[in-house]
Design a protein around this motif. Sequence first.
Motif, mmCIF file in Angstrom:
data_model
loop_
_atom_site.group_PDB
_atom_site.id
_atom_site.type_symbol
_atom_site.label_atom_id
_atom_site.label_comp_id
_atom_site.label_asym_id
_atom_site.label_seq_id
_atom_site.Cartn_x
_atom_site.Cartn_y
_atom_site.Cartn_z
ATOM 1 N N HIS A 113 0.833 -1.199 0.000
ATOM 2 C CA HIS A 113 0.000 0.000 0.000
ATOM 3 C C HIS A 113 0.872 1.254 0.000
ATOM 4 O O HIS A 113 0.571 2.230 -0.693
ATOM 5 N N LEU A 114 1.949 1.243 0.790
ATOM 6 C CA LEU A 114 2.862 2.385 0.811
ATOM 7 C C LEU A 114 3.524 2.561 -0.540
ATOM 8 O O LEU A 114 3.699 3.702 -1.015
ATOM 9 N N THR A 115 3.872 1.455 -1.174
ATOM 10 C CA THR A 115 4.487 1.531 -2.501
ATOM 11 C C THR A 115 3.521 2.119 -3.512
ATOM 12 O O THR A 115 3.919 2.916 -4.376
ATOM 13 N N TYR A 116 2.223 1.761 -3.425
ATOM 14 C CA TYR A 116 1.213 2.351 -4.309
ATOM 15 C C TYR A 116 1.178 3.868 -4.155
ATOM 16 O O TYR A 116 1.122 4.614 -5.143
ATOM 17 N N VAL A 117 1.191 4.328 -2.909
ATOM 18 C CA VAL A 117 1.130 5.768 -2.637
ATOM 19 C C VAL A 117 2.364 6.467 -3.204
ATOM 20 O O VAL A 117 2.270 7.497 -3.877
ATOM 21 N N LEU A 118 3.543 5.884 -2.942
ATOM 22 C CA LEU A 118 4.784 6.491 -3.405
ATOM 23 C C LEU A 118 4.895 6.466 -4.928
ATOM 24 O O LEU A 118 5.430 7.399 -5.541
ATOM 25 N N LEU A 119 4.379 5.412 -5.558
ATOM 26 C CA LEU A 119 4.376 5.365 -7.021
ATOM 27 C C LEU A 119 3.486 6.457 -7.602
ATOM 28 O O LEU A 119 3.828 7.080 -8.615
ATOM 29 N N THR A 120 2.339 6.688 -6.971
ATOM 30 C CA THR A 120 1.452 7.757 -7.426
ATOM 31 C C THR A 120 2.142 9.114 -7.314
ATOM 32 O O THR A 120 2.059 9.946 -8.230
ATOM 33 N N VAL A 121 2.845 9.330 -6.188
ATOM 34 C CA VAL A 121 3.605 10.569 -6.024
ATOM 35 C C VAL A 121 4.690 10.677 -7.085
ATOM 36 O O VAL A 121 4.936 11.751 -7.664
ATOM 37 N N ASN A 122 5.337 9.552 -7.384
ATOM 38 C CA ASN A 122 6.385 9.537 -8.401
ATOM 39 C C ASN A 122 5.828 9.904 -9.772
ATOM 40 O O ASN A 122 6.452 10.659 -10.530
ATOM 41 N N THR A 132 14.311 12.792 -12.674
ATOM 42 C CA THR A 132 15.003 11.875 -13.582
ATOM 43 C C THR A 132 15.873 10.862 -12.850
ATOM 44 O O THR A 132 15.839 9.675 -13.155
ATOM 45 N N GLY A 133 16.649 11.313 -11.873
ATOM 46 C CA GLY A 133 17.553 10.408 -11.166
ATOM 47 C C GLY A 133 16.859 9.537 -10.133
ATOM 48 O O GLY A 133 16.696 8.327 -10.308
ATOM 49 N N LEU A 134 16.406 10.164 -9.039
ATOM 50 C CA LEU A 134 15.773 9.407 -7.953
ATOM 51 C C LEU A 134 14.449 8.781 -8.387
ATOM 52 O O LEU A 134 14.089 7.700 -7.917
ATOM 53 N N GLY A 135 13.723 9.453 -9.274
ATOM 54 C CA GLY A 135 12.431 8.927 -9.726
ATOM 55 C C GLY A 135 12.565 7.562 -10.367
ATOM 56 O O GLY A 135 11.789 6.649 -10.097
ATOM 57 N N HIS A 136 13.581 7.407 -11.213
ATOM 58 C CA HIS A 136 13.760 6.121 -11.879
ATOM 59 C C HIS A 136 14.361 5.074 -10.955
ATOM 60 O O HIS A 136 14.100 3.881 -11.102
ATOM 61 N N MET A 137 15.166 5.523 -9.995
ATOM 62 C CA MET A 137 15.690 4.579 -9.010
ATOM 63 C C MET A 137 14.540 3.970 -8.197
ATOM 64 O O MET A 137 14.496 2.753 -7.979
ATOM 65 N N THR A 169 5.753 -6.527 -12.682
ATOM 66 C CA THR A 169 5.879 -5.670 -13.859
ATOM 67 C C THR A 169 4.569 -4.981 -14.229
ATOM 68 O O THR A 169 4.512 -3.765 -14.408
ATOM 69 N N GLY A 170 3.491 -5.775 -14.351
ATOM 70 C CA GLY A 170 2.215 -5.236 -14.808
ATOM 71 C C GLY A 170 1.647 -4.187 -13.887
ATOM 72 O O GLY A 170 1.249 -3.101 -14.324
ATOM 73 N N GLN A 171 1.585 -4.485 -12.578
ATOM 74 C CA GLN A 171 1.001 -3.537 -11.631
ATOM 75 C C GLN A 171 1.802 -2.243 -11.578
ATOM 76 O O GLN A 171 1.229 -1.158 -11.458
ATOM 77 N N THR A 172 3.118 -2.345 -11.653
ATOM 78 C CA THR A 172 3.949 -1.143 -11.593
ATOM 79 C C THR A 172 3.758 -0.273 -12.827
ATOM 80 O O THR A 172 3.640 0.951 -12.733
ATOM 81 N N ALA A 173 3.706 -0.906 -13.995
ATOM 82 C CA ALA A 173 3.619 -0.154 -15.248
ATOM 83 C C ALA A 173 2.292 0.567 -15.402
ATOM 84 O O ALA A 173 2.222 1.593 -16.086
ATOM 85 N N ILE A 174 1.229 0.069 -14.791
ATOM 86 C CA ILE A 174 -0.072 0.728 -14.889
ATOM 87 C C ILE A 174 0.016 2.175 -14.414
ATOM 88 O O ILE A 174 -0.655 3.068 -14.950
ATOM 89 N N PHE A 175 0.864 2.435 -13.413
ATOM 90 C CA PHE A 175 0.953 3.772 -12.839
ATOM 91 C C PHE A 175 1.477 4.801 -13.836
ATOM 92 O O PHE A 175 1.204 6.000 -13.701
ATOM 93 N N ILE A 176 2.237 4.366 -14.839
ATOM 94 C CA ILE A 176 2.783 5.304 -15.818
ATOM 95 C C ILE A 176 1.671 6.045 -16.552
ATOM 96 O O ILE A 176 1.847 7.183 -16.986
ATOM 97 N N ASN A 177 0.500 5.425 -16.664
ATOM 98 C CA ASN A 177 -0.610 6.075 -17.346
ATOM 99 C C ASN A 177 -1.131 7.291 -16.592
ATOM 100 O O ASN A 177 -1.918 8.071 -17.140
ATOM 101 N N LEU A 178 -0.707 7.485 -15.335
ATOM 102 C CA LEU A 178 -1.106 8.670 -14.575
ATOM 103 C C LEU A 178 -0.278 9.896 -14.944
ATOM 104 O O LEU A 178 -0.698 11.028 -14.694
ATOM 105 N N THR A 179 0.897 9.688 -15.540
ATOM 106 C CA THR A 179 1.814 10.800 -15.806
ATOM 107 C C THR A 179 1.206 11.893 -16.677
ATOM 108 O O THR A 179 1.299 13.080 -16.333
ATOM 109 N N PRO A 180 0.561 11.573 -17.825
ATOM 110 C CA PRO A 180 -0.027 12.640 -18.643
ATOM 111 C C PRO A 180 -1.098 13.430 -17.894
ATOM 112 O O PRO A 180 -1.222 14.645 -18.091
ATOM 113 N N PHE A 181 -1.867 12.758 -17.036
ATOM 114 C CA PHE A 181 -2.906 13.459 -16.283
ATOM 115 C C PHE A 181 -2.293 14.539 -15.389
ATOM 116 O O PHE A 181 -2.736 15.687 -15.374
#
Length: 319
Positions: free
Chosen positions: A11-20, A234-239, A250-262
């Motif tokens: 759950h914490l990782t979900y939150v941090l990924l959204t922030v990322n 660019t640096g810490l975000g990708h780390m 892989t799948g669950q993590t990549a779904i979050f990338i679709n939030l970036t354009p929003f």
Amino acid sequence: MRKKGRKLTNHLTYVLLTVNMMIWGLNTVAIKVLVEHFPPLTMQSMRIFFAGCLVSSILYLRREWKPMALRDWKWIFGAMIFGVVGHHSFLATGLSLTTATNGAIILALVPLTTTLLSFLLLKDRLTWLRSVGIALGFTGVALVVLNGGESLQQSATGDLYMFGAMFSQALSFIFIKKATDTLDAKQVTAVMFSIGSFCIFLLSLLLHPAEAGALADGSPGVWAILLSSAVIATGLGHMFYNSAIPRLGTGQTAIFINLTPFFALVGAVIFLGESMVWTQAAGFLFIVAGVFLGTGALDHKRPSIESGAWKSSRKGTDI
């Protein structure tokens, strides 16, 4: 207790990924600000150089560097040419000519384009549902680019550069996938950034030699934006993105990338005062629908089959 602890960690990782993803989206806005104060190519070379130094330093301190074979260099070179030199050169030049809103919407095509390239170059599966999604996505971009006579005259060239940035990044995912078969994604990213930033700087000297010293004229506030973009986004975000993959998959993590354009669209409206006309909103909805269909996000019956965009996204490439 162990299962409960793992659930809380997820759950914490979900939150941090959204922030990322929010940081990555706002990074588009930051680059739009930077190209208004610095020469686009020179600025990008410095921004990527700082990010490369950060990732390389962390890998060196952790002693995670691995010897690279000639085969590794072949794939890294392709990833660097398209994912760093091509993507970031087109990105900065495009944002200097068009709005951050248009740029964000066009970049939202990356997952669909990667899926299409994976089908053409890697022979990945392309179902009729994904074909419909790809068609919807490119229809959405057509609506964005053709959003009115005045806008067409003022930003058509910038939109074309943004399309080049999007296509270059999608194509780089093919090379990154091959390179990370034998190397850690962080090392691939560090090498790409370090060498690619030097190539962008040489390109800026070749095309705009008089602008090389323009960075010295930047105010402290603008330099703070540049350093924050390089280090945090660019640096810490990708780390962090790379570290989330083994926890969530892989799948669950990549779904979050679709939030970036929003987040990029929201940031453009709030911080740059840009407005969104109905054709842009409609185009964005077409692209969102296309991403869900075209990348296989709705393909629940075959969860083991991942789209080319998802496979590539786990490599932690730059936004």
